[in-house]
Design an enzyme around this catalytic site. Structure first.
Site, PDB file in Angstrom:
ATOM      1  N   ASN A   1     -24.446  11.896  -3.663  1.00  0.00           N
ATOM      2  CA  ASN A   1     -23.212  10.923  -3.583  1.00  0.00           C
ATOM      3  C   ASN A   1     -23.029  10.727  -2.016  1.00  0.00           C
ATOM      4  O   ASN A   1     -22.534   9.789  -1.440  1.00  0.00           O
ATOM      5  CB  ASN A   1     -22.315  11.474  -4.149  1.00  0.00           C
ATOM      6  CG  ASN A   1     -22.287  11.392  -5.761  1.00  0.00           C
ATOM      7  OD1 ASN A   1     -22.283  10.316  -6.162  1.00  0.00           O
ATOM      8  ND2 ASN A   1     -22.453  12.423  -6.508  1.00  0.00           N
TER       9      ASN A   1
ATOM     10  N   ALA B   1     -29.541  14.248 -13.005  1.00  0.00           N
ATOM     11  CA  ALA B   1     -31.123  14.317 -12.693  1.00  0.00           C
ATOM     12  C   ALA B   1     -31.532  15.581 -11.597  1.00  0.00           C
ATOM     13  O   ALA B   1     -32.163  16.308 -11.882  1.00  0.00           O
ATOM     14  CB  ALA B   1     -31.632  13.031 -12.368  1.00  0.00           C
ATOM     15  N   ASP B   2     -30.575  15.679 -10.847  1.00  0.00           N
ATOM     16  CA  ASP B   2     -30.652  16.782  -9.727  1.00  0.00           C
ATOM     17  C   ASP B   2     -30.501  18.272 -10.372  1.00  0.00           C
ATOM     18  O   ASP B   2     -31.184  19.087 -10.053  1.00  0.00           O
ATOM     19  CB  ASP B   2     -29.534  16.469  -8.636  1.00  0.00           C
ATOM     20  CG  ASP B   2     -28.305  16.534  -9.029  1.00  0.00           C
ATOM     21  OD1 ASP B   2     -28.075  16.224 -10.132  1.00  0.00           O
ATOM     22  OD2 ASP B   2     -27.471  16.923  -8.251  1.00  0.00           O
ATOM     23  N   ARG B   3     -29.857  18.294 -11.518  1.00  0.00           N
ATOM     24  CA  ARG B   3     -29.554  19.525 -12.114  1.00  0.00           C
ATOM     25  C   ARG B   3     -30.631  20.043 -12.701  1.00  0.00           C
ATOM     26  O   ARG B   3     -31.475  21.022 -12.847  1.00  0.00           O
ATOM     27  CB  ARG B   3     -28.260  19.418 -12.919  1.00  0.00           C
ATOM     28  CG  ARG B   3     -27.005  19.237 -12.191  1.00  0.00           C
ATOM     29  CD  ARG B   3     -25.906  19.180 -13.077  1.00  0.00           C
ATOM     30  NE  ARG B   3     -25.426  20.520 -13.632  1.00  0.00           N
ATOM     31  CZ  ARG B   3     -24.422  20.710 -14.616  1.00  0.00           C
ATOM     32  NH1 ARG B   3     -24.046  19.766 -15.133  1.00  0.00           N
ATOM     33  NH2 ARG B   3     -24.236  21.927 -14.633  1.00  0.00           N
TER      34      ARG B   3
ATOM     35  N   HIS C   1     -25.151  12.277   0.772  1.00  0.00           N
ATOM     36  CA  HIS C   1     -26.287  12.371   1.667  1.00  0.00           C
ATOM     37  C   HIS C   1     -27.860  12.171   0.908  1.00  0.00           C
ATOM     38  O   HIS C   1     -27.597  12.285  -0.419  1.00  0.00           O
ATOM     39  CB  HIS C   1     -26.552  13.687   2.512  1.00  0.00           C
ATOM     40  CG  HIS C   1     -25.738  13.880   3.619  1.00  0.00           C
ATOM     41  ND1 HIS C   1     -24.653  14.755   3.294  1.00  0.00           N
ATOM     42  CD2 HIS C   1     -25.460  13.292   4.581  1.00  0.00           C
ATOM     43  CE1 HIS C   1     -23.833  14.928   4.414  1.00  0.00           C
ATOM     44  NE2 HIS C   1     -24.180  13.966   5.297  1.00  0.00           N
TER      45      HIS C   1
ATOM     46  N   THR D   1     -21.619  17.345  -2.758  1.00  0.00           N
ATOM     47  CA  THR D   1     -20.406  16.843  -2.865  1.00  0.00           C
ATOM     48  C   THR D   1     -19.604  17.350  -3.978  1.00  0.00           C
ATOM     49  O   THR D   1     -18.393  17.471  -3.765  1.00  0.00           O
ATOM     50  CB  THR D   1     -20.726  15.320  -3.376  1.00  0.00           C
ATOM     51  OG1 THR D   1     -21.485  14.418  -2.593  1.00  0.00           O
ATOM     52  CG2 THR D   1     -19.436  14.384  -3.247  1.00  0.00           C
TER      53      THR D   1
END
Length: 256
Positions: free
Chosen positions: A9, A108-110, A11, A132
């Protein structure tokens, strides 16, 4: 070489892998208004500056910003037409069983972090991702995503405090002389550094009590260095955990 793109969110972090080795990386501001061509110029410029403009054989991406992800698809097709693109989304092969009420709700990052943590460190594990939001992702001994905790991030909390408290200002994040602040700036810094460190230790301890054996605790994310030295429960600091996960997912979905 494999280009990996982690769009958050706040970077966007880009990395370049040669085999298993991360050979270069960059961090830029996320801008959902950035067009595919602007993104292509930006990435080509970074690659050119590093003298790596040619030789991209694949692109792997995850994003928490849907609008930005659409532009990545267009950018990849235009600027890297011969490189297969893997986007972490429902239907992609990750090898991570998601034990969540609604798996589609999981960022998705998790999932990417879960795969990287289990591959590198085994399980059970807890990934603390300072972005964030501050995410606590819990990995089972079998590599399953069990769920976790989502908390307001460091920057969001600082901004909220400065905007809602008339006599408080946004301060530079730094470790104060003491946990007992002797002026407003130091008192705010103590609240940030020691407060978030205590949050990490407290939540990790509570999660660990729910697991059958002691988890390895891995910290990642751009804001991790702010509080890491004061955290007592973190075992490993891996700033490139998400990038590694993107490489692993690409390898699972694109044959050599």
């Amino acid at each position: 070489m494999l280009l990996v793109i982690d769009i958050g969110n706040t970077h966007t972090v880009l990395g370049l892998f040669s085999g298993d080795t991360l050979v270069d990386h960059w961090r830029v501001a996320t801008d959902a208004r950035r067009t595919a061509d602007e993104l292509g110029f930006l990435i080509r410029g970074l690659l050119g500056q590093a003298r790596r403009a040619d030789g991209i054989t694949g692109v792997s991406c995850c994003s928490t910003v849907p609008a930005a992800l659409r532009e990545v698809r267009t950018m990849s097709a235009r600027w890297f037409p011969d490189a297969p693109l893997v986007v972490v989304e429902p239907g992609i092969r990750t090898g991570v069983p998601v034990l969540y009420d609604n798996p589609r709700e999981v960022g998705a990052d998790r999932i990417v972090n879960t795969l990287a943590a289990f591959t590198l460190h085994g399980g059970p594990a807890i990934v603390v991702d300072f972005g964030t939001s501050t995410n606590f992702d819990v990995v089972s001994a079998r590599g399953e995503f069990l769920g976790g905790v989502l908390a307001p991030g460091i920057d969001i909390s600082i901004d909220a405090l400065a905007s809602r408290a008339a006599q408080l200002v946004k301060v530079q994040v730094a470790k104060p002389r003491s946990v007992i602040g002797k002026n407003t700036v130091e008192a705010l810094q103590a609240g940030i550094v020691y407060g978030f460190a205590a949050q990490v230790d407290g939540i990790v301890t509570r999660i660990a009590e729910q697991l059958p054996s002691r988890p390895v605790v891995i910290a990642t994310g751009g804001l991790a260095p702010v509080v890491l030295d004061e955290c007592r429960t973190v075992d490993v600091h891996d700033p490139w955990l998400t990038l590694t996960g993107l490489r692993l997912i690409f390898e699972r979905n694109v044959p050599e």
